[in-house]
Design a protein around this motif. Structure first.
Motif, PDB file in Angstrom:
ATOM      1  N   PHE A  10       0.838  -1.193   0.000  1.00  0.00           N
ATOM      2  CA  PHE A  10       0.000   0.000   0.000  1.00  0.00           C
ATOM      3  C   PHE A  10       0.876   1.247   0.000  1.00  0.00           C
ATOM      4  O   PHE A  10       2.024   1.219   0.426  1.00  0.00           O
ATOM      5  CB  PHE A  10      -0.897   0.039   1.246  1.00  0.00           C
ATOM      6  N   SER A  11       0.303   2.340  -0.481  1.00  0.00           N
ATOM      7  CA  SER A  11       0.934   3.654  -0.340  1.00  0.00           C
ATOM      8  C   SER A  11       0.002   4.533   0.475  1.00  0.00           C
ATOM      9  O   SER A  11      -1.197   4.256   0.596  1.00  0.00           O
ATOM     10  CB  SER A  11       1.218   4.282  -1.703  1.00  0.00           C
ATOM     11  N   ALA A  12       0.565   5.596   1.048  1.00  0.00           N
ATOM     12  CA  ALA A  12      -0.234   6.501   1.875  1.00  0.00           C
ATOM     13  C   ALA A  12       0.284   7.919   1.742  1.00  0.00           C
ATOM     14  O   ALA A  12       1.489   8.148   1.615  1.00  0.00           O
ATOM     15  CB  ALA A  12      -0.199   6.060   3.338  1.00  0.00           C
ATOM     16  N   GLU A  13      -0.646   8.858   1.769  1.00  0.00           N
ATOM     17  CA  GLU A  13      -0.318  10.279   1.759  1.00  0.00           C
ATOM     18  C   GLU A  13      -0.443  10.806   3.185  1.00  0.00           C
ATOM     19  O   GLU A  13      -1.514  10.739   3.797  1.00  0.00           O
ATOM     20  CB  GLU A  13      -1.262  11.041   0.836  1.00  0.00           C
ATOM     21  N   LEU A  14       0.641  11.325   3.734  1.00  0.00           N
ATOM     22  CA  LEU A  14       0.635  11.873   5.084  1.00  0.00           C
ATOM     23  C   LEU A  14       0.179  13.329   5.057  1.00  0.00           C
ATOM     24  O   LEU A  14       0.392  14.039   4.060  1.00  0.00           O
ATOM     25  CB  LEU A  14       2.028  11.771   5.700  1.00  0.00           C
ATOM     26  N   PRO A  15      -0.433  13.805   6.141  1.00  0.00           N
ATOM     27  CA  PRO A  15      -0.893  15.212   6.175  1.00  0.00           C
ATOM     28  C   PRO A  15       0.275  16.185   6.008  1.00  0.00           C
ATOM     29  O   PRO A  15       1.414  15.897   6.379  1.00  0.00           O
ATOM     30  CB  PRO A  15      -1.524  15.338   7.572  1.00  0.00           C
ATOM     31  N   ASP A  16      -0.016  17.363   5.459  1.00  0.00           N
ATOM     32  CA  ASP A  16       1.029  18.360   5.220  1.00  0.00           C
ATOM     33  C   ASP A  16       1.718  18.811   6.503  1.00  0.00           C
ATOM     34  O   ASP A  16       2.881  19.231   6.462  1.00  0.00           O
ATOM     35  CB  ASP A  16       0.442  19.574   4.497  1.00  0.00           C
ATOM     36  N   ASP A  17       1.008  18.747   7.629  1.00  0.00           N
ATOM     37  CA  ASP A  17       1.597  19.191   8.896  1.00  0.00           C
ATOM     38  C   ASP A  17       2.256  18.051   9.676  1.00  0.00           C
ATOM     39  O   ASP A  17       2.608  18.214  10.837  1.00  0.00           O
ATOM     40  CB  ASP A  17       0.544  19.871   9.765  1.00  0.00           C
ATOM     41  N   PHE A  18       2.440  16.898   9.020  1.00  0.00           N
ATOM     42  CA  PHE A  18       3.031  15.748   9.704  1.00  0.00           C
ATOM     43  C   PHE A  18       4.482  16.036  10.094  1.00  0.00           C
ATOM     44  O   PHE A  18       5.270  16.553   9.298  1.00  0.00           O
ATOM     45  CB  PHE A  18       2.977  14.519   8.795  1.00  0.00           C
ATOM     46  N   LYS A  19       4.839  15.694  11.307  1.00  0.00           N
ATOM     47  CA  LYS A  19       6.207  15.799  11.804  1.00  0.00           C
ATOM     48  C   LYS A  19       6.679  14.400  12.200  1.00  0.00           C
ATOM     49  O   LYS A  19       6.040  13.757  13.042  1.00  0.00           O
ATOM     50  CB  LYS A  19       6.288  16.728  13.017  1.00  0.00           C
ATOM     51  N   PRO A  20       7.763  13.916  11.613  1.00  0.00           N
ATOM     52  CA  PRO A  20       8.235  12.577  11.975  1.00  0.00           C
ATOM     53  C   PRO A  20       8.569  12.492  13.466  1.00  0.00           C
ATOM     54  O   PRO A  20       9.272  13.357  13.988  1.00  0.00           O
ATOM     55  CB  PRO A  20       9.496  12.408  11.117  1.00  0.00           C
ATOM     56  N   PRO A  21       8.070  11.484  14.164  1.00  0.00           N
ATOM     57  CA  PRO A  21       8.398  11.311  15.582  1.00  0.00           C
ATOM     58  C   PRO A  21       9.844  10.856  15.759  1.00  0.00           C
ATOM     59  O   PRO A  21      10.531  10.531  14.773  1.00  0.00           O
ATOM     60  CB  PRO A  21       7.413  10.237  16.040  1.00  0.00           C
ATOM     61  N   ASP A  22      10.294  10.823  16.989  1.00  0.00           N
ATOM     62  CA  ASP A  22      11.654  10.368  17.274  1.00  0.00           C
ATOM     63  C   ASP A  22      11.872   8.963  16.708  1.00  0.00           C
ATOM     64  O   ASP A  22      11.009   8.087  16.839  1.00  0.00           O
ATOM     65  CB  ASP A  22      11.903  10.357  18.786  1.00  0.00           C
ATOM     66  N   GLY A  23      13.002   8.768  16.086  1.00  0.00           N
ATOM     67  CA  GLY A  23      13.317   7.473  15.495  1.00  0.00           C
ATOM     68  C   GLY A  23      12.852   7.319  14.071  1.00  0.00           C
ATOM     69  O   GLY A  23      13.079   6.271  13.453  1.00  0.00           O
ATOM     70  N   PHE A  24      12.224   8.362  13.524  1.00  0.00           N
ATOM     71  CA  PHE A  24      11.732   8.323  12.144  1.00  0.00           C
ATOM     72  C   PHE A  24      12.190   9.587  11.410  1.00  0.00           C
ATOM     73  O   PHE A  24      12.554  10.590  12.024  1.00  0.00           O
ATOM     74  CB  PHE A  24      10.208   8.227  12.098  1.00  0.00           C
ATOM     75  N   ALA A  25      12.155   9.524  10.087  1.00  0.00           N
ATOM     76  CA  ALA A  25      12.508  10.667   9.255  1.00  0.00           C
ATOM     77  C   ALA A  25      11.807  10.517   7.917  1.00  0.00           C
ATOM     78  O   ALA A  25      11.281   9.442   7.592  1.00  0.00           O
ATOM     79  CB  ALA A  25      14.019  10.749   9.060  1.00  0.00           C
ATOM     80  N   THR A  26      11.748  11.583   7.139  1.00  0.00           N
ATOM     81  CA  THR A  26      11.262  11.500   5.761  1.00  0.00           C
ATOM     82  C   THR A  26      12.428  11.831   4.841  1.00  0.00           C
ATOM     83  O   THR A  26      13.196  12.756   5.099  1.00  0.00           O
ATOM     84  CB  THR A  26      10.088  12.463   5.506  1.00  0.00           C
ATOM     85  N   ARG A  27      12.557  11.043   3.774  1.00  0.00           N
ATOM     86  CA  ARG A  27      13.700  11.173   2.880  1.00  0.00           C
ATOM     87  C   ARG A  27      13.238  11.157   1.424  1.00  0.00           C
ATOM     88  O   ARG A  27      12.360  10.389   1.037  1.00  0.00           O
ATOM     89  CB  ARG A  27      14.691  10.016   3.086  1.00  0.00           C
ATOM     90  N   ASP A  28      13.881  12.005   0.615  1.00  0.00           N
ATOM     91  CA  ASP A  28      13.693  11.937  -0.827  1.00  0.00           C
ATOM     92  C   ASP A  28      14.243  10.595  -1.324  1.00  0.00           C
ATOM     93  O   ASP A  28      15.269  10.119  -0.836  1.00  0.00           O
ATOM     94  CB  ASP A  28      14.439  13.097  -1.493  1.00  0.00           C
ATOM     95  N   LEU A  29      13.572  10.008  -2.292  1.00  0.00           N
ATOM     96  CA  LEU A  29      13.987   8.684  -2.769  1.00  0.00           C
ATOM     97  C   LEU A  29      15.390   8.683  -3.356  1.00  0.00           C
ATOM     98  O   LEU A  29      16.066   7.649  -3.358  1.00  0.00           O
ATOM     99  CB  LEU A  29      12.993   8.160  -3.809  1.00  0.00           C
ATOM    100  N   ARG A  30      15.855   9.833  -3.842  1.00  0.00           N
ATOM    101  CA  ARG A  30      17.224   9.891  -4.360  1.00  0.00           C
ATOM    102  C   ARG A  30      18.244   9.584  -3.262  1.00  0.00           C
ATOM    103  O   ARG A  30      19.347   9.110  -3.552  1.00  0.00           O
ATOM    104  CB  ARG A  30      17.514  11.269  -4.941  1.00  0.00           C
ATOM    105  N   MET A  31      17.882   9.881  -2.019  1.00  0.00           N
ATOM    106  CA  MET A  31      18.805   9.677  -0.907  1.00  0.00           C
ATOM    107  C   MET A  31      18.776   8.251  -0.375  1.00  0.00           C
ATOM    108  O   MET A  31      19.538   7.908   0.526  1.00  0.00           O
ATOM    109  CB  MET A  31      18.466  10.642   0.235  1.00  0.00           C
TER     110      MET A  31
END
Length: 280
Positions: free
Chosen positions: A69-90
């Motif tokens: 599955f894929s999911a769209e996170l809300p625009d105001d989402f902040k990754p909690p401790d232990g998580f991050a968001t990364r561009d796929l190039r990285m």
């Protein structure tokens, strides 16, 4: 789940009633994938434990026996401790190739679903199709499919030399094979001839298909070719995007993009191997 398919991943658009004990979820904040601190894909259980709510979700299909599955996170989402968001190039070095390819598929589906919630002609909400991956307007009845932009990429050879160029947005000193988008009404082979001439004033012949690669930056399908030099002298003055270009001998190649993750690198690898060399 793959119903005898020769492919390990079988696309689908209707989610099963039972997704199994451990489905895979690719959650995106805009175009950045939610990963753990060490750039691994988190489990659905780990995401659920944090109480993360998605704006929209989409069924992608099944990877062997695992529903994805894929999911769209809300625009105001902040990754909690232990998580991050990364561009796929990285994440090319962090995710195994098959998983990265699935993530590339997922981000395009998420972006398409987000940007086609309303009809572009009359503005009313669209509805998902039950028969394929599309959305349509109940009034206009025009299907809207995920966007796919075909582009050609080509290794132009002149004996033991290959034509390489560098765009103004390249890292300093980096060269690559030539590429460009296919225009409406032309074949991919015609695009090769046109793009090479527009960028360098070189005329090519014997255009041959090499291979393809899905490239989700943002939604390209790269069609790889080889071609032979026919005539002309390199001149990049007619193309604003091309900083410089030239033919380089196999024994004296400039610095190119490192790694072996893209079709541009596969074309370079093929060229040097056919000339009895190894690409550093």
């Amino acid at each position: 789940m793959n119903d005898g398919s020769p492919l390990r991943f079988v696309p689908g658009h209707i989610a099963p009633e039972d997704a199994g004990p451990a489905p895979r979820l690719f959650a995106f904040l805009r175009r950045e994938l939610l990963v753990t601190a060490d750039n691994a894909l988190p489990s659905v259980a780990a995401i659920d434990a944090l109480g993360i709510e998605a704006t929209r979700t989409q069924y992608l299909g099944a990877w062997e026996d695992t529903h994805c599955f894929s999911a769209e996170l809300p625009d105001d989402f902040k990754p909690p401790d232990g998580f991050a968001t990364r561009d796929l190039r990285m994440l090319f070095a962090s995710l195994e190739p098959e998983l990265h390819a699935l993530a590339g598929r997922a981000v395009q589906i998420v972006e398409w679903d987000r940007s086609h919630q309303f009809c572009g002609a009359c503005g009313i909400p669209t509805e998902p199709s039950s028969s394929d991956r599309s959305r349509s307007c109940p009034d206009c009845a025009v299907p809207m499919y995920p966007r796919l932009s075909p582009a050609m990429i080509v290794a132009v050879e002149r004996g033991d030399e290959i034509l390489l160029g560098r765009g103004g947005n390249f890292p300093p000193g980096i060269f690559s094979v030539l590429a460009g988008f296919v225009e409406p009404g032309e074949s991919a082979e015609e695009a090769v001839i046109r793009e090479v001439y527009e960028e360098t004033r070189i005329v090519v012949e014997d255009v041959r298909y090499f291979g393809s690669q899905a490239w989700p930056f943002p939604n390209s399908l790269m069609l790889g070719f080889t071609a032979r030099y026919a005539s002309g002298t390199v001149n990049t003055d007619h193309d604003e995007e091309m900083e410089t270009a030239d033919f380089f001998h196999v024994d004296n190649l400039p610095t190119t993009f490192p790694g072996n993750i893209s079709i541009s690198q596969w074309l370079m690898e093929d060229f040097v191997k056919r000339h009895g060399k190894n690409r550093d």
